[in-house]
Motif scaffolding. Structure first.
Motif, PDB file in Angstrom:
ATOM      1  N   ALA A 133       0.842  -1.197   0.000  1.00  0.00           N
ATOM      2  CA  ALA A 133       0.000   0.000   0.000  1.00  0.00           C
ATOM      3  C   ALA A 133       0.873   1.242   0.000  1.00  0.00           C
ATOM      4  CB  ALA A 133      -0.916  -0.002   1.222  1.00  0.00           C
TER       5      ALA A 133
ATOM      6  N   GLU B  20      -0.261   8.394   1.577  1.00  0.00           N
ATOM      7  CA  GLU B  20      -0.194   9.707   0.933  1.00  0.00           C
ATOM      8  C   GLU B  20       0.242  10.753   1.965  1.00  0.00           C
ATOM      9  OE1 GLU B  20      -3.975  10.226  -1.059  1.00  0.00           O
ATOM     10  OE2 GLU B  20      -3.156   9.139  -2.774  1.00  0.00           O
TER      11      GLU B  20
ATOM     12  N   SER C 140      -3.601   9.378   4.518  1.00  0.00           N
ATOM     13  CA  SER C 140      -4.519   8.342   4.032  1.00  0.00           C
ATOM     14  C   SER C 140      -3.724   7.252   3.315  1.00  0.00           C
ATOM     15  CB  SER C 140      -5.567   8.959   3.095  1.00  0.00           C
ATOM     16  OG  SER C 140      -4.955   9.525   1.960  1.00  0.00           O
TER      17      SER C 140
ATOM     18  N   ILE D 226      -3.791   3.979   0.399  1.00  0.00           N
ATOM     19  CA  ILE D 226      -4.420   3.310  -0.748  1.00  0.00           C
ATOM     20  C   ILE D 226      -3.682   2.007  -0.954  1.00  0.00           C
ATOM     21  CG2 ILE D 226      -4.926   3.416  -3.216  1.00  0.00           C
ATOM     22  CD1 ILE D 226      -4.870   6.458  -2.992  1.00  0.00           C
ATOM     23  N   ASP D 227      -4.439   0.879  -0.949  1.00  0.00           N
ATOM     24  CA  ASP D 227      -3.769  -0.398  -1.180  1.00  0.00           C
ATOM     25  C   ASP D 227      -3.772  -0.728  -2.667  1.00  0.00           C
ATOM     26  OD1 ASP D 227      -6.234  -1.561  -1.871  1.00  0.00           O
ATOM     27  OD2 ASP D 227      -6.383  -2.746  -0.039  1.00  0.00           O
TER      28      ASP D 227
ATOM     29  N   GLY E 127      -6.878  -0.710  -4.704  1.00  0.00           N
ATOM     30  CA  GLY E 127      -7.564   0.569  -4.860  1.00  0.00           C
ATOM     31  C   GLY E 127      -8.426   0.955  -3.675  1.00  0.00           C
ATOM     32  N   TYR E 128      -8.453   0.119  -2.620  1.00  0.00           N
ATOM     33  CA  TYR E 128      -9.236   0.458  -1.439  1.00  0.00           C
ATOM     34  C   TYR E 128      -8.536   1.575  -0.669  1.00  0.00           C
ATOM     35  CZ  TYR E 128     -11.725  -3.884  -2.357  1.00  0.00           C
ATOM     36  OH  TYR E 128     -12.457  -4.880  -2.945  1.00  0.00           O
ATOM     37  N   GLN E 129      -9.354   2.496  -0.142  1.00  0.00           N
ATOM     38  CA  GLN E 129      -8.791   3.635   0.578  1.00  0.00           C
ATOM     39  C   GLN E 129      -9.105   3.532   2.066  1.00  0.00           C
ATOM     40  OE1 GLN E 129     -10.284   7.106  -1.465  1.00  0.00           O
ATOM     41  NE2 GLN E 129      -8.609   7.014  -2.932  1.00  0.00           N
ATOM     42  N   TYR E 130      -8.157   3.980   2.866  1.00  0.00           N
ATOM     43  CA  TYR E 130      -8.279   3.965   4.327  1.00  0.00           C
ATOM     44  C   TYR E 130      -7.899   5.346   4.839  1.00  0.00           C
ATOM     45  CZ  TYR E 130      -8.107  -1.004   3.296  1.00  0.00           C
ATOM     46  OH  TYR E 130      -8.359  -2.238   2.769  1.00  0.00           O
ATOM     47  N   ASP E 131      -8.477   5.720   5.963  1.00  0.00           N
ATOM     48  CA  ASP E 131      -8.210   7.049   6.516  1.00  0.00           C
ATOM     49  C   ASP E 131      -6.776   7.206   7.001  1.00  0.00           C
ATOM     50  OD1 ASP E 131     -10.759   7.975   5.998  1.00  0.00           O
ATOM     51  OD2 ASP E 131     -11.512   7.422   7.989  1.00  0.00           O
TER      52      ASP E 131
ATOM     53  N   TYR F 142      -5.772   0.767   8.006  1.00  0.00           N
ATOM     54  CA  TYR F 142      -5.308  -0.214   7.015  1.00  0.00           C
ATOM     55  C   TYR F 142      -4.773  -1.459   7.716  1.00  0.00           C
ATOM     56  CZ  TYR F 142      -2.298  -2.506   3.633  1.00  0.00           C
ATOM     57  OH  TYR F 142      -1.692  -3.453   2.850  1.00  0.00           O
TER      58      TYR F 142
END
Length: 140
Positions: free
Chosen positions: A103, A106, A110, A112-113, A116-120, A125
């Motif tokens: 992953a 950013e 946040s 992004i794996d 394409g799943y996003q986590y805060d 994650y």
């Protein structure tokens, strides 16, 4: 100056490669600016021609693995991006250029794996991965 290291010991400077082709036996043949030809086995030589650009500060990669039944986590700073036809890939400090990561963190924190799943954030994650691990262990 990206380099291509062939299995026969030759190292080629990509700036001097005019053309390369795949031979019938799986080797690659490289035509050089001086007219010479070099042949040898190498994995994915086209990647040496994809441009690298410096990364803006704040991007990090997450590398995770399971070692002796325990999940390990590493976070590495992104130092460059490889611009490829299939997308941009992070090049991280302390890792080989072809190492993979699970992953991307950013600059705002946040995550992004690769699916394409996003986590805060990283903790969210990590919790998601631990929950997946637990579910897989229960199913086994």
């Amino acid at each position: 100056m990206p380099l291509i290291a062939l299995d026969n010991g030759d190292t080629l400077n990509c700036d001097h490669v005019v053309k390369f082709t795949t031979l019938h036996d799986g080797r690659y043949q490289f035509g050089m600016t001086d007219g010479s030809m070099h042949c040898g086995h190498v994995d994915n030589p086209e990647e040496a021609f994809f441009p690298l650009v410096p990364a803006a500060p704040g991007f990090r990669t997450i590398v995770t693995d399971v070692v002796d039944g325990e999940r390990t986590w590493e976070v590495h700073a992104v130092v460059a991006w490889r611009i490829c036809p299939s997308g941009n890939f992070a090049i991280s400090e302390g890792m080989r250029i072809d190492d993979s990561y699970a992953a991307l963190i950013e600059p705002d924190g946040s995550v992004i794996d690769f699916n394409g799943y996003q986590y805060d954030n990283f903790d969210e994650y990590r919790l998601s991965i631990v929950q997946e691990d637990t579910a897989l262990l229960r199913a086994a």
